[in-house]
Design an enzyme around this catalytic site. Structure first.
Site, PDB file in Angstrom:
ATOM      1  N   ASP A 129     -81.349 -21.150  27.378  1.00 19.81           N
ATOM      2  CA  ASP A 129     -81.428 -20.116  28.504  1.00 19.81           C
ATOM      3  C   ASP A 129     -80.838 -18.992  27.899  1.00 19.81           C
ATOM      4  OD1 ASP A 129     -81.938 -19.386  31.144  1.00 19.81           O
ATOM      5  OD2 ASP A 129     -79.772 -19.152  31.617  1.00 19.81           O
TER       6      ASP A 129
ATOM      7  N   GLU B 226     -85.464 -19.101  24.960  1.00 16.57           N
ATOM      8  CA  GLU B 226     -85.853 -18.115  25.927  1.00 16.57           C
ATOM      9  C   GLU B 226     -85.288 -16.790  25.355  1.00 16.57           C
ATOM     10  OE1 GLU B 226     -85.392 -16.526  30.424  1.00 16.57           O
ATOM     11  OE2 GLU B 226     -83.789 -17.170  29.683  1.00 16.57           O
TER      12      GLU B 226
END
Ligand code: BGC
Length: 544
Positions: free
Chosen positions: A203, A245
């Site tokens: 993330d 990401e």
């Protein structure tokens, strides 16, 4: 798959928010028991890897991205035993599982933060980033959620200091420069790998390594953190995936692959924007432009190609005119937009529910070089609920059938974690798995057909990618070549029928349409008819 090629460069990935997928115990919230029951459905779709959005203990103020305990499964979604039963079932169906690793921040209810704010001398104080005074706002340092958060520093009464948070104020950033924090992250990695998962989605990767306005990670070698993480995972689980990401301008993306020693796959944020741009303009040029801008991944690395995820479709890194054209065509109302940069809609309603266009979009991402990634519900053309706040619009419960609660849960309607879409063209009464299952022409079965066609032709992963030229600029033509073997993929982005002429290069070929069996003998120029918003996959051999 050829020895040496990592599994993930050719995986078919399916993103799931467990709370929204299937409720196994009737409490109104999706859980691992419900998810395990649906594994055969996911396998039948052709998925080879499930990506689970955060399911850890959490106050759940940011869809679980505010973790309060990395080692415990949120009680709402089940127990460790339920998780293991699901993992086992996925394994039995040949499906790997990757999970989110939220290493940039914790919840403010995490015991580390509780300890840090209470005691300046605590070992945990330095797990976070503090400042005694109201820190100056550095140019360019703004919250990821403009309009919802005004600052990246919040004063904490207990700590009597300001703490840094790039996301919501209830998500204090971890101080990754602290070796103790890095050791904690490795322990978390260890724990989940030992249970049998196959990797992690990293993330907010650029923020994790300190590209967040704070020179705190390792200013001389910020990417060293990713190299270390990658080496750690490789040692614990050879072939383990780190999926990044990373949504940055193209010239900065390549650094996150490193020399093949950092992140194995990167979300192809840019291509998603360029595909929608091409669809909005009914012109393939933006896709060719996007491909021209993307850095070439090193050997054993690749792109995860997708259309939508469960956040907003973010246009902050692509030219303004592309964003404007997409907004105008597919998200004209302000209510459909988010943070001034993105679209909070699902794939199907963006494309007016037109199955031809939805299939076309899916064919583009499923046929491209890289690992295709879908999010739950896009395979049946689910809609969004704009009455929900922010990104929750695209996170409505999975629509299994036309019965009460969309077959998602047996709980009373008032107890549901989120109300399924019950009105309009995307209501669960019209759009659901049960209704599409038996119809070979349904979106569900067409999506399955695309995935299976890709999986049964190794040329998609082994072949050399070809960028082809087409006489009609509304057609995106690409392909793969492996010795004499050829695969030609044609996409007509326009609403008119076309007779496309594609230059096949030096030699003639004999091709057949993978979906209707038509034989096509092509000279060095291939001539094919393509229906409005149609696509064709043509496989065959060159005549050498
Ligand atoms: C996730 C978002 C989340 C944020 C904070 C992201 O990049 O995709 O849903 O709000 O990280 O963790």
């Amino acid at each position: 798959m050829e020895a040496g090629i990592p599994w993930y460069t050719d995986a078919v990935i399916y993103g799931i928010d467990v709370e929204k997928f299937a409720d196994g115990n009737g409490d109104g919230i999706g859980d691992f028991v419900g998810l395990a029951e649906k594994v055969p459905y996911i396998a039948e779709l052709g998925v080879t890897c499930i990506w689970l959005l955060p399911f850890f203990a959490s106050p759940d103020r940011d869809n679980g991205y505010d973790v309060s305990d990395y080692y415990h499964i949120g009680t709402r979604v089940g127990t460790a035993a339920d998780f293991l039963a699901f993992l086992h079932k996925a394994g039995e169906h040949g499906i790997r599982v990757i999970i989110d690793l939220v290493a940039n921040h914790t919840s403010d209810e995490h015991p580390w933060f509780e300890a840090a704010r209470r005691d300046e001398k605590s070992h945990f104080r330095d797990y976070y980033v503090w400042s005694p005074d109201p820190p100056p706002v550095e140019p360019g340092t703004h919250s990821i959620f403009p309009g919802e958060e005004t600052s990246v520093w919040t004063y904490d009464e207990v700590a009597r200091a300001y703490y840094f948070h790039k996301f919501y104020h209830f998500q204090p950033d971890l101080n990754i420069a602290n070796p103790a924090v890095r050791a904690e992250i490795e322990r978390v990695i260890d724990y989940w790998l030992s249970l049998g998962i196959s990797g992690f989605r990293i993330d907010a990767a650029p923020l994790v390594i300190g590209q967040n306005g704070l020179e705190r990670a390792n200013p001389t070698d910020p990417h060293g953190i990713l190299r270390d993480l990658s080496a750690y995972v490789a040692q614990r689980r050879p072939g383990g995936l780190l999926l990044g990401e990373v949504n940055l301008p193209p010239e900065e993306m390549g650094r996150y692959f490193g020399e093949g020693d950092q992140l194995g796959l990167l979300f192809n944020f840019m291509m998603a924007c360029y595909i929608f741009g091409a669809m909005a303009r009914q012109d393939a040029t933006p896709i060719y432009q996007g491909l021209g801008l993307l850095p070439e991944p090193p050997t054993h690395c690749g792109w995860a190609n997708f259309l939508r995820n469960l956040d907003e479709l973010d246009f902050s890194q692509v030219p303004e005119d592309l964003k404007e054209d997409v907004f105008k065509a597919f998200a004209p109302d302000e209510a459909m937009q988010a943070f001034g940069r993105g679209v909070r809609r699902r794939l199907a309603p963006m494309l007016g529910g037109d199955q031809r266009r939805i299939e076309l979009a899916l064919s583009l991402v499923i046929s491209m070089r890289g690992a295709p990634l879908l999010v739950y519900g896009d395979e049946i053309g689910m809609g969004e609920d704009l009455s929900q706040e922010g990104r929750s619009a695209v996170r409505t419960p999975m629509q299994w059938d036309g019965e009460a609660n969309a077959g998602f849960s047996s709980a009373a309607a008032g107890k549901l974690v989120q109300t399924p879409i019950a009105k309009g063209a995307f209501s669960y009464k019209k759009v659901n798995v049960a209704r599409q299952k038996g119809d070979p022409a349904s979106l569900l079965n067409r999506t399955k057909r695309l995935i299976m066609a890709r999986r049964s032709h190794q040329i998609f992963s082994r072949g050399r990618a070809l960028r082809l030229e087409c006489s009609d600029k509304a057609v995106f033509a690409h392909g793969f070549e492996d010795g004499a073997e050829l695969m030609i993929l044609l996409h007509n982005l326009s609403d008119r029928k076309t007779s496309a002429v594609v230059d096949l290069g030096p030699s003639a070929a004999v091709l057949s349409d993978l979906f209707n069996g038509d034989e096509i003998a092509a000279d060095t120029a291939l001539k094919v008819e393509i229906e409005p918003f149609g696509y064709r996959w043509l496989g065959g051999q060159r005549r050498m």
